[in-house]
Design an enzyme around this catalytic site. Structure first.
Site, PDB file in Angstrom:
ATOM      1  N   SER A   1      47.691  49.565  44.835  1.00 24.63           N
ATOM      2  CA  SER A   1      48.975  48.862  44.635  1.00 24.63           C
ATOM      3  C   SER A   1      48.741  47.498  43.984  1.00 24.63           C
ATOM      4  O   SER A   1      49.583  47.010  43.232  1.00 24.63           O
ATOM      5  CB  SER A   1      49.722  48.708  45.958  1.00 24.63           C
ATOM      6  OG  SER A   1      49.040  47.827  46.829  1.00 24.63           O
ATOM      7  N   ASN A   2      47.579  46.895  44.231  1.00 25.68           N
ATOM      8  CA  ASN A   2      47.274  45.621  43.565  1.00 25.68           C
ATOM      9  C   ASN A   2      46.932  45.856  42.102  1.00 25.68           C
ATOM     10  O   ASN A   2      47.303  45.067  41.230  1.00 25.68           O
ATOM     11  CB  ASN A   2      46.147  44.905  44.303  1.00 25.68           C
ATOM     12  CG  ASN A   2      46.643  44.312  45.607  1.00 25.68           C
ATOM     13  OD1 ASN A   2      47.327  43.296  45.600  1.00 25.68           O
ATOM     14  ND2 ASN A   2      46.349  44.949  46.713  1.00 25.68           N
TER      15      ASN A   2
ATOM     16  N   LEU B   1      29.168  43.982  47.443  1.00 26.99           N
ATOM     17  CA  LEU B   1      28.323  44.059  46.247  1.00 26.99           C
ATOM     18  C   LEU B   1      27.143  43.088  46.390  1.00 26.99           C
ATOM     19  O   LEU B   1      27.315  41.922  46.715  1.00 26.99           O
ATOM     20  CB  LEU B   1      29.159  43.708  45.008  1.00 26.99           C
ATOM     21  CG  LEU B   1      30.217  44.765  44.633  1.00 26.99           C
ATOM     22  CD1 LEU B   1      31.149  44.230  43.559  1.00 26.99           C
ATOM     23  CD2 LEU B   1      29.543  46.048  44.169  1.00 26.99           C
TER      24      LEU B   1
ATOM     25  N   HIS C   1      41.475  39.049  49.089  1.00 23.85           N
ATOM     26  CA  HIS C   1      41.244  39.335  50.509  1.00 23.85           C
ATOM     27  C   HIS C   1      42.477  38.952  51.313  1.00 23.85           C
ATOM     28  O   HIS C   1      42.992  37.835  51.155  1.00 23.85           O
ATOM     29  CB  HIS C   1      40.020  38.562  51.012  1.00 23.85           C
ATOM     30  CG  HIS C   1      39.663  38.899  52.415  1.00 23.85           C
ATOM     31  ND1 HIS C   1      39.274  40.159  52.812  1.00 23.85           N
ATOM     32  CD2 HIS C   1      39.663  38.145  53.546  1.00 23.85           C
ATOM     33  CE1 HIS C   1      39.048  40.162  54.109  1.00 23.85           C
ATOM     34  NE2 HIS C   1      39.283  38.967  54.574  1.00 23.85           N
TER      35      HIS C   1
ATOM     36  N   GLU D   1      50.068  39.659  48.267  1.00 22.20           N
ATOM     37  CA  GLU D   1      48.877  39.958  47.459  1.00 22.20           C
ATOM     38  C   GLU D   1      49.254  40.246  46.018  1.00 22.20           C
ATOM     39  O   GLU D   1      48.634  39.732  45.083  1.00 22.20           O
ATOM     40  CB  GLU D   1      48.154  41.182  48.020  1.00 22.20           C
ATOM     41  CG  GLU D   1      47.404  40.933  49.291  1.00 22.20           C
ATOM     42  CD  GLU D   1      46.691  42.182  49.767  1.00 22.20           C
ATOM     43  OE1 GLU D   1      47.285  43.268  49.690  1.00 22.20           O
ATOM     44  OE2 GLU D   1      45.537  42.061  50.179  1.00 22.20           O
TER      45      GLU D   1
HETATM   46  C1  GRF Z   1      44.425  45.209  49.994  1.00 22.97           C
HETATM   47  O1  GRF Z   1      45.000  44.751  51.205  1.00 22.97           O
HETATM   48  C2  GRF Z   1      43.200  44.399  49.676  1.00 22.97           C
HETATM   49  O2  GRF Z   1      43.334  43.015  49.919  1.00 22.97           O
HETATM   50  C3  GRF Z   1      42.229  45.005  50.648  1.00 22.97           C
HETATM   51  O3  GRF Z   1      42.456  46.408  50.516  1.00 22.97           O
HETATM   52  C4  GRF Z   1      43.822  46.585  50.174  1.00 22.97           C
HETATM   53  C5  GRF Z   1      43.874  47.352  48.887  1.00 22.97           C
HETATM   54  O4  GRF Z   1      45.166  47.777  48.703  1.00 22.97           O
HETATM   55  N1  GRF Z   1      40.879  44.655  50.340  1.00 22.97           N
HETATM   56  P1  GRF Z   1      45.520  48.555  47.309  1.00 22.97           P
HETATM   57  O5  GRF Z   1      44.469  49.657  47.144  1.00 22.97           O
HETATM   58  O6  GRF Z   1      45.439  47.542  46.201  1.00 22.97           O
HETATM   59  O7  GRF Z   1      46.901  49.079  47.531  1.00 22.97           O
END
Ligand code: GRF
Length: 196
Positions: free
Chosen positions: A14-15, A98, A114, A183
């Site tokens: 989703s990000n 990593l 994060h 986010e």
């Molecule tokens: C997000 O909450 C990110 O901060 C964490 O994992 C999640 C990933 O969400 N590390 P998506 O795959 O971007 O929906």
């Protein structure tokens, strides 16, 4: 100058979608040159394919099965990513830590999103941890940050962060939803402020 981004994911993406949408809407001068996932079933790979973005599935399992080290995986992953000539590497839900074998290939060019404020709730399950701390009365809000990646987990210089409120009648789902919305906004804002 249009920033070439390599986006590394492990989950729903989703990000990643927030970046894709911002670029399409002209809100971010960038191009995603590759989306990498360590998990074949990550829906983020589908999102990339739907957006016509090259994808790379690069699992760790074959390395474990052939007794090759984590550092070897990281070095080979870096070599693969480098072929796309990215300016920035964006970890958007990438669930592997990593090592320098990867990071040293892209000094000062790896960012991580994060779901916690600097110095709080490092590692996975940061959102449930914040929710529990709120229930214990230890915190009255949490937040999200985008930081430059160093070998220590979730601990590099912070590029951007934002507080996210928690309300007494919040369920964990309510907080998760509010955090992911924060986010999506913060990641695009952080990328837009990088002029390189
Ligand atoms: C997000 O909450 C990110 O901060 C964490 O994992 C999640 C990933 O969400 N590390 P998506 O795959 O971007 O929906």
């Amino acid at each position: 100058m249009t920033k070439h981004l390599a986006v590394l994911i492990s989950g729903s993406g989703s990000n990643l979608q927030a970046i894709i949408d911002a670029i399409a809407a002209g809100r971010l001068d960038a191009q995603i040159v590759v989306v990498v996932s360590n998990r074949r079933e990550a829906f983020g790979l589908t999102r990339a394919e739907q957006a016509g973005i090259p994808t790379l599935y690069f699992p760790l399992k074959p390395y474990k099965e052939s007794a090759r080290s984590r550092e070897q995986y990281d070095a080979d992953l870096a070599a693969q990513v480098a072929t796309y000539a990215p300016d920035l590497i964006v970890l958007a839900g990438w669930m592997h830590v990593l090592s320098p074998s990867f990071l040293d290939r892209f000094p000062g060019r790896v960012l991580n999103l994060h779901p916690a404020l600097p110095g709080q709730f490092a590692g996975t399950h940061a959102i449930p941890a914040a929710y529990a701390a709120f229930q214990q009365g230890e915190i009255d809000h949490t937040g999200v940050m985008v930081h430059w990646v160093v070998p220590q987990v979730d601990a590099g210089p912070v590029l951007a962060s934002v507080a996210v409120p928690i309300y007494p009648d919040d369920s964990l789902d309510d907080l998760e939803t509010r955090m992911h919305q924060a986010e999506h906004r913060l990641l695009v804002e952080a990328l837009a402020q990088i002029d390189r």
